[in-house]
Design an enzyme around this catalytic site. Sequence first.
Site, PDB file in Angstrom:
ATOM      1  N   LYS A 124     -56.246 -65.255 -64.629  1.00  0.00           N
ATOM      2  CA  LYS A 124     -55.180 -64.618 -65.194  1.00  0.00           C
ATOM      3  C   LYS A 124     -54.197 -64.150 -64.583  1.00  0.00           C
ATOM      4  O   LYS A 124     -52.995 -64.846 -64.105  1.00  0.00           O
ATOM      5  CB  LYS A 124     -55.738 -63.770 -66.392  1.00  0.00           C
ATOM      6  CG  LYS A 124     -56.907 -64.465 -67.415  1.00  0.00           C
ATOM      7  CD  LYS A 124     -57.286 -63.930 -68.314  1.00  0.00           C
ATOM      8  CE  LYS A 124     -58.548 -64.322 -69.161  1.00  0.00           C
ATOM      9  NZ  LYS A 124     -58.353 -65.487 -69.854  1.00  0.00           N
TER      10      LYS A 124
ATOM     11  N   THR B 156     -61.755 -66.529 -83.311  1.00  0.00           N
ATOM     12  CA  THR B 156     -61.508 -65.709 -82.093  1.00  0.00           C
ATOM     13  C   THR B 156     -61.155 -64.371 -82.681  1.00  0.00           C
ATOM     14  O   THR B 156     -61.209 -63.402 -81.963  1.00  0.00           O
ATOM     15  CB  THR B 156     -59.952 -66.412 -81.677  1.00  0.00           C
ATOM     16  OG1 THR B 156     -60.677 -67.665 -81.244  1.00  0.00           O
ATOM     17  CG2 THR B 156     -59.820 -65.587 -80.424  1.00  0.00           C
TER      18      THR B 156
END
Length: 407
Positions: free
Chosen positions: A246, A361
């Site tokens: 990330k 999610t």
Amino acid sequence: MDYQDFFASALDRLKEERRYRVFADIERQAGRFPTAIWHSPKGSRDITVWCSNDYLGMGQNKGVMRAMVETAWRVGTGAGGTRNISGNSHPLVELEAELADLHGKEAGLVFTSGYVSNQTGIATIAKLIPNCLILSDALNHNSMIEGVRQSCCEKAIFRHNDLAHLEELLQAADERPKLIVFESIYSMDGDISPIHAICDLAERYNAMTYLDEVHAVGMYGPRGGGIAEREGAMHRIDVIEGTLGKAFGVMGGYITASRSVIDAVRSFAPGFIFTTALPPAVAAAATASVRHLKTSSDERAKQHYQVNRTKAALVNAGLPVLETSTHIVPIMVGDAEACKAASDRLLEQHGIYIQPINYPTVPRGTERLRITPTPFHSEAHIAALASALVEVWTTLKLPLDPKAAAA
Ligand code: PLP
């Protein structure tokens, strides 16, 4: 029996529940981030990406790219197998030392992803502790849930960031060995856990701690060590886990801890032992990125600045921004279909890519667009985003704050 029918009907169910995911065909362009090419059904066009987890744009950092390319030319592409077969590639040894230093730990261990590091790391650590009870935050990421599940240990779930509930469960566990697993930044709501207070409880009840810093490493703390570094809490955590995929802009995951914990995971974790190691070129690129962010605060400062500018612009436009103290900017929609429609319209009409975040999610009714401003989003990008969102909200008849919108 028609086996194909099982798959077709599973997909039909997903579509009925509005959970079927469609991935846009996107080509990132080094040097042009956050601009990318969208290969749409109607042809290719430039778009602006507003939802990348390459949070600092390190995926196009020249030093990081150079490290990857030069290492690949020097030593080739693959790792040549598992570490049991091929040994440690030297770039991996360097990376693990860099990561241990980042978190102030004795040792580090790199895996092929952050997902694998949680899954096999938590499972292995908990399994090695006799009669271990795992205390897990209710909003922990799926990779942590899978780690807990695969440990086959008893678990107790504490309400999200609820210290009183955690203490109640610790008390009830009595003298039994305990492992608390939690995250520093929860990636969907962008909120932060009370790390020091959890460590206080861990010390009082003699529990081990495992912290996921996936959404914080590189971006918080003077050297990018994460929220625990920023808060001076790294030394109080037993195991700190992170990703290289990330903010570091590459790929891979890791844990850092004492020498004995790392050696035990290295020796017992199936997700480490039985899979091909990260390629040396990937490891070298990650090392370059971690090293860069230890000494440069430029990217962090620019990111925090642009995050605040983006939040202010969207709030001023009357958009339902969920308040956060992090770089994650959720815009609440609260309906799966509307969320998908908003995302589609942003892409098709405005050339702005923000994927819809739907169940599982996030819980149903809390569907959202999750925006992640980076140092590379300009004032012009922010202005274009705000006006595109207002157009989409108005067209889809989603609620805007009339006071803010009129101001
Ligand atoms: N931990 C958390 C909290 C995450 O959100 C993610 C992925 O988004 C992971 C771990 C997995 O990390 P990686 O993408 O490196 O597999």
